[in-house]
Design an enzyme around this catalytic site. Sequence first.
Site, PDB file in Angstrom:
ATOM      1  CG  PHE A  11      -1.563   1.192   1.669  1.00  5.14           C
ATOM      2  CD1 PHE A  11      -2.150   2.069   0.775  1.00  5.14           C
ATOM      3  CD2 PHE A  11      -1.590   1.503   3.030  1.00  5.14           C
ATOM      4  CE1 PHE A  11      -2.740   3.251   1.219  1.00  5.14           C
ATOM      5  CE2 PHE A  11      -2.177   2.671   3.481  1.00  5.14           C
ATOM      6  CZ  PHE A  11      -2.738   3.556   2.576  1.00  5.14           C
ATOM      7  CB  ILE A  52      13.554  -8.014   3.635  1.00  4.96           C
ATOM      8  CG1 ILE A  52      12.622  -8.433   4.781  1.00  4.96           C
ATOM      9  CG2 ILE A  52      12.873  -7.040   2.692  1.00  4.96           C
ATOM     10  CD1 ILE A  52      12.260  -7.285   5.726  1.00  4.96           C
ATOM     11  CB  ALA A  73       9.551  -5.076   3.169  1.00  4.27           C
ATOM     12  CE1 TYR A 141       4.285  -3.239  12.462  1.00  5.90           C
ATOM     13  CE2 TYR A 141       3.182  -1.721  13.964  1.00  5.90           C
ATOM     14  CZ  TYR A 141       3.716  -1.996  12.723  1.00  5.90           C
ATOM     15  OH  TYR A 141       3.685  -1.028  11.733  1.00  5.90           O
ATOM     16  N   GLY A 267      -6.919  -5.486  25.248  1.00  8.05           N
ATOM     17  CA  GLY A 267      -5.610  -4.834  25.162  1.00  8.05           C
ATOM     18  C   GLY A 267      -5.517  -3.755  24.110  1.00  8.05           C
TER      19      GLY A 267
HETATM   20  P1  NAD Z   1       1.454  -3.558   3.206  1.00  7.62           P
HETATM   21  O1  NAD Z   1       1.207  -4.910   3.821  1.00  7.62           O
HETATM   22  O2  NAD Z   1       0.551  -3.104   2.129  1.00  7.62           O
HETATM   23  O3  NAD Z   1       2.951  -3.445   2.711  1.00  7.62           O
HETATM   24  C1  NAD Z   1       3.998  -4.221   3.225  1.00  7.62           C
HETATM   25  C2  NAD Z   1       4.749  -4.815   2.045  1.00  7.62           C
HETATM   26  O4  NAD Z   1       5.875  -5.544   2.525  1.00  7.62           O
HETATM   27  C3  NAD Z   1       3.891  -5.800   1.239  1.00  7.62           C
HETATM   28  O5  NAD Z   1       3.982  -5.493  -0.137  1.00  7.62           O
HETATM   29  C4  NAD Z   1       4.503  -7.182   1.542  1.00  7.62           C
HETATM   30  O6  NAD Z   1       4.370  -8.083   0.481  1.00  7.62           O
HETATM   31  C5  NAD Z   1       5.943  -6.779   1.831  1.00  7.62           C
HETATM   32  N1  NAD Z   1       6.623  -7.751   2.706  1.00  7.62           N
HETATM   33  C6  NAD Z   1       6.172  -8.225   3.888  1.00  7.62           C
HETATM   34  N2  NAD Z   1       7.074  -9.089   4.410  1.00  7.62           N
HETATM   35  C7  NAD Z   1       8.109  -9.128   3.538  1.00  7.62           C
HETATM   36  C8  NAD Z   1       9.326  -9.842   3.520  1.00  7.62           C
HETATM   37  N3  NAD Z   1       9.666 -10.681   4.521  1.00  7.62           N
HETATM   38  N4  NAD Z   1      10.171  -9.675   2.468  1.00  7.62           N
HETATM   39  C9  NAD Z   1       9.832  -8.825   1.457  1.00  7.62           C
HETATM   40  N5  NAD Z   1       8.686  -8.131   1.423  1.00  7.62           N
HETATM   41  C10 NAD Z   1       7.840  -8.282   2.451  1.00  7.62           C
HETATM   42  O7  NAD Z   1       1.447  -2.525   4.436  1.00  7.62           O
HETATM   43  P2  NAD Z   1       1.569  -0.928   4.464  1.00  7.62           P
HETATM   44  O8  NAD Z   1       0.401  -0.439   5.215  1.00  7.62           O
HETATM   45  O9  NAD Z   1       1.864  -0.397   3.115  1.00  7.62           O
HETATM   46  O10 NAD Z   1       2.852  -0.760   5.404  1.00  7.62           O
HETATM   47  C11 NAD Z   1       4.111  -0.339   4.890  1.00  7.62           C
HETATM   48  C12 NAD Z   1       5.035  -0.015   6.037  1.00  7.62           C
HETATM   49  O11 NAD Z   1       4.510   1.085   6.791  1.00  7.62           O
HETATM   50  C13 NAD Z   1       5.252  -1.151   7.028  1.00  7.62           C
HETATM   51  O12 NAD Z   1       6.602  -1.132   7.436  1.00  7.62           O
HETATM   52  C14 NAD Z   1       4.362  -0.782   8.187  1.00  7.62           C
HETATM   53  O13 NAD Z   1       4.822  -1.334   9.402  1.00  7.62           O
HETATM   54  C15 NAD Z   1       4.473   0.720   8.163  1.00  7.62           C
HETATM   55  N6  NAD Z   1       3.352   1.400   8.802  1.00  7.62           N
HETATM   56  C16 NAD Z   1       2.099   1.313   8.269  1.00  7.62           C
HETATM   57  C17 NAD Z   1       1.043   1.979   8.890  1.00  7.62           C
HETATM   58  C18 NAD Z   1      -0.357   1.939   8.333  1.00  7.62           C
HETATM   59  O14 NAD Z   1      -1.246   2.549   8.923  1.00  7.62           O
HETATM   60  N7  NAD Z   1      -0.620   1.262   7.217  1.00  7.62           N
HETATM   61  C19 NAD Z   1       1.268   2.713  10.068  1.00  7.62           C
HETATM   62  C20 NAD Z   1       2.563   2.765  10.597  1.00  7.62           C
HETATM   63  C21 NAD Z   1       3.595   2.114   9.937  1.00  7.62           C
END
Ligand code: NAD
Length: 311
Positions: A11, A52, A73, A141, A267
């Site tokens: 995303f 990764i 990721a 997390y 929680g």
């Molecule tokens: P998402 O799940 O859409 O994106 C995560 C991506 O990482 C996915 O495309 C997935 O395929 C890839 N991925 C997961 N594990 C992997 C691995 N082991 N090796 C390679 N690729 C891997 O989620 P998002 O909402 O786009 O989140 C992106 C980042 O932002 C994350 O680090 C998340 O912790 C952080 N984040 C998101 C939010 C939120 O509200 N969505 C808030 C705070 C932080």
Amino acid sequence: MTILVTGGAGFIGSHVADALLAEGHEVHILDNLSTGRRWKAPEGAPLFEHDIRSEAAASLFTEHQYDCLVHHAAQMDVRKSVEDPSFDADVNVRGLLNLMEAGIGQGLRRVLFASTGGAIYGEPEYTPQDEKHPLRPVSPYGVAKLAAEKYLHYYQDQYEVETVSLRYANVYGPRQNPGGEAGVVAIFTNEMLRGGQPVINGSGEQTRDYVYVGDVVEANLAALKCEGSGTFNVGTGRETSVTELFRALRAETGADLDETHGPAKPGEQQRSVLGYERAEEKLGWVPRVSVEEGLARTVDWFETRRELEVS
Ligand code: NAD
């Protein structure tokens, strides 16, 4: 610059990758497509489908010359992290270390890290929570994201690399996955448009800070251009309750629904709201898209693209 975007088929990472390409950078995507989708990744960037934590991912740093790593990721499901903290740490800590160990000494100069403001501070002692707020994550997390930030401090101290941790609030917008446990905007929007009945967990009075993905992209671009290292909240300073969100999305989608409540999640954090003064001062970043405008854009997108999202 040549930039490796991990999670670039997800995303937020896919939106960041789009913007980096539009700015004229050479962009590579590293994503194992566990929650990401190929269609989200920009066409103008090669997609390396590796984990990764793998050797293949580490090898990218010898095969290419990356100036910057934009690390999105992650295992980002809070409940999954509670069920399996080892897996969460493996991806969110060891995965980062695998990339850092590979990139150090290969010309990597800058790292942008997608951290979390929602999960790293814990229940607020005061609001809005700024970067000096005590760090009391209540989930594995949040603990892993904090550990990752600390490892980045270690690398910036010991090596010629600058690191920026961006502590995102609750990010929402087009392309968010409505299938998981996370992402209440995507889940509610998708359910309402499909004629389903979204369920509000508990009273619905719990609040979050909802930041539009386009603003998060702007924060990444600003962090790429700034000098030095730092940690910045990326939020709006505005609290919205789940019930308010439900009502706004109901009005936006035109769904004819009553509010339905389920049991509270044990929680679950009650409040979260982030101050962004530091980002404003040091990065020149402020959120520009109001929740009303952001929700309208998100509903528009889900109306036209939702078939693709149902996976
Ligand atoms: P998402 O799940 O859409 O994106 C995560 C991506 O990482 C996915 O495309 C997935 O395929 C890839 N991925 C997961 N594990 C992997 C691995 N082991 N090796 C390679 N690729 C891997 O989620 P998002 O909402 O786009 O989140 C992106 C980042 O932002 C994350 O680090 C998340 O912790 C952080 N984040 C998101 C939010 C939120 O509200 N969505 C808030 C705070 C932080």
